[in-house]
Design an enzyme around this catalytic site. Structure first.
Site, PDB file in Angstrom:
ATOM      1  N   ASN A  69      24.662 -18.180 -20.523  1.00  0.00           N
ATOM      2  CA  ASN A  69      25.243 -19.529 -20.465  1.00  0.00           C
ATOM      3  C   ASN A  69      24.651 -20.315 -19.292  1.00  0.00           C
ATOM      4  O   ASN A  69      25.365 -20.923 -18.484  1.00  0.00           O
ATOM      5  CB  ASN A  69      26.765 -19.458 -20.351  1.00  0.00           C
ATOM      6  N   HIS A  76      37.974 -23.333 -19.772  1.00  0.00           N
ATOM      7  CA  HIS A  76      37.942 -22.506 -20.979  1.00  0.00           C
ATOM      8  C   HIS A  76      39.256 -22.573 -21.757  1.00  0.00           C
ATOM      9  O   HIS A  76      39.260 -22.416 -22.980  1.00  0.00           O
ATOM     10  CB  HIS A  76      37.632 -21.047 -20.634  1.00  0.00           C
TER      11      HIS A  76
END
Length: 466
Positions: free
Chosen positions: A317, A353
């Site tokens: 990521n 998140h």
């Protein structure tokens, strides 16, 4: 007609329909990229922005109900108004951050379940970072170049973007659904035909794009096959709880590798789309070779070979980590404490998140593990005895041991990330005797004593200063 077809296709593939729609949407990026290369590359910026906006909206509508697409549309409009009405001010940056984050968190609050669901908040979390980053890049454009870092200079906006430009940037099919993150400045270079190794013409990027596509499909195949045998739900069964400790460790080690391939496959395939359009172009390296890694979200070789937790973080990521480093971690330097900045950065990532406790536990474990690893590396580096052992004939054995520990506790950390709620991840941790927490907390206590034993004191270090 489309609904029954998708239902039949998902049943045939043995995957949930939202997952099938997502994969098809990612793959549709390739024909969209080819259409852009063949028909829109030489068109005006207005036509290119319209093409990117309409194709992105089409993908959003294909995956989510029309009413859910409204969320992204609204946030883009409001972000544009904030830029125009507040200008290059701290107030604009703070207003953008507060509004976009609250909107995302409210979305999580009203849509979250105890399972991993593909819903409108998934691309919206990507969009949230884009729009917050847009306000920061616009703010940086009003500063003196000497006040900016290298990354800030390359992303700073010298003039306010148009509404259509912001829409094209936000809905660009090469990054709308699952990333990667990229700056509006790079998107502007794409539209102005600067992101190419062939000036004035579409880039020679078909082969590099196909390499990433094929690699992504390999990882997708591994996940599709292996994911059926190593599932998140198995952790919650009585059968898993009854297994011996060694079996739980092996299962966790294999589960985490296969589970992460789910993300890697999507990023690699989407990276191929970005390369095909030219957005992945990253100039020429010192060897005179053209680079195509501007949108790389994973470094596959490093991911597969590094024995370090920090190595995995640096290879996984990548663009989101770079965004957070540039826009959160480095801007917290006023705190005067790197450890504190790191803690707040990980807290931001956990909240970004979602609202589940599992995210907080996962990133708190990352904070603990990374700091233990850094202290251990410093100990080995400063100790002649440990350095000679690490570089000696025992290195292959140490490498295997390090890789085992690395992936075992990487899986241990990701269990709460994937199981979300405290009743689930707590059950798994209890069955594993909280071994990860005990291991790293014990390491924190022992490392200072090991340093006294293995690191020789400098002469005069024990003398009191006058």
């Amino acid at each position: 007609m489309a609904a029954p077809f998708m239902e039949n296709l998902s049943e045939y593939l043995g995957s949930p329909e939202p997952a099938v729609r997502l994969i098809l949407s990612i793959l549709l990026g390739y024909p969209f990229a080819l259409v852009y290369r063949w028909y829109f590359f030489h068109q005006s910026a207005t036509f290119i922005h319209l093409f990117h906006t309409l194709t992105g909206l089409a993908l959003a509508t294909f995956n989510f109900a029309g009413t859910q697409v409204f969320h992204s549309f609204l946030c883009i409009i409001i972000q544009f108004l904030l830029l125009r009405l507040m200008g290059r001010t701290v107030t604009c940056v703070l207003s953008s951050f507060i509004f976009q984050m609250i909107y995302l968190l409210m979305g999580y609050y009203y849509t979250a379940t105890d399972e991993y669901d593909i819903k409108w908040t998934m691309p919206h979390c990507v969009l949230t970072l884009k729009l917050i980053g847009l306000s920061l890049d616009y703010y940086d454009g009003g500063k003196e170049p000497s006040q900016l870092s290298k990354d800030q200079k390359s992303a700073a906006l010298s003039s306010p973007p148009s509404l259509l430009e912001v829409f094209g940037f936000s809905y660009f099919y090469g990054g709308f659904l699952v990333g990667p993150q990229f700056t509006l400045r790079n998107y502007q270079k794409l539209v102005s035909r600067e992101m190419t190794d062939n000036p004035g013409q579409p880039s020679n990027s078909v082969f590099p794009a196909m390499k990433r596509f094929c690699l992504g499909m390999i990882f997708l195949a591994i996940f599709t096959i292996g994911g059926r045998h190593y599932t998140d739900s198995y952790y919650l069964t009585d059968e898993f709880e009854a297994q011996p400790f060694w079996y739980k460790c092996v299962y966790t080690l294999l589960w985490v590798k296969i589970n992460l391939y789910k993300y890697i496959s999507c990023w690699l395939i989407m990276e191929g789309v970005c390369i095909l359009t030219g957005l992945g172009y990253n100039g020429i390296n010192e060897k005179g070779e053209h680079q195509w890694d501007a949108c790389a979200n994973v470094r596959v070789w490093l991911f597969e070979t590094t024995p370090l937790f920090t190595g995995t973080i640096n290879s996984f990521n990548i663009n989101t980590n770079s965004w957070v480093a540039c826009h959160v971690f480095k801007r917290l330097k006023f705190l005067g404490n790197k450890l504190l900045s790191q803690m707040f950065t990980l807290l931001f990532l956990a909240i970004w998140h979602g609202l589940h406790s599992g995210y907080l536990i996962c990133f708190s474990m990352e904070f603990l593990i990374v700091n233990v690893e850094k202290q251990t590396q410093a100990l080995v580096r400063d100790s002649p005895v440990l350095t000679s052992i690490a570089q000696g004939p025992l290195y292959p054995l140490l490498y295997v041991l390090q890789q085992t520990i690395h992936w075992l506790f990487m899986g241990y950390s990701l269990v709460p990330f994937c199981l979300f709620t405290y009743d689930k991840w707590l059950k798994v941790y209890y069955s594993a005797y909280f071994c990860g927490h005990i291991f790293f907390l014990t390491a924190l206590v022992i490392l200072p004593y090991l340093r006294k034993v293995f690191v020789p004191r400098k002469r005069g270090s024990d003398k009191k200063e006058d």
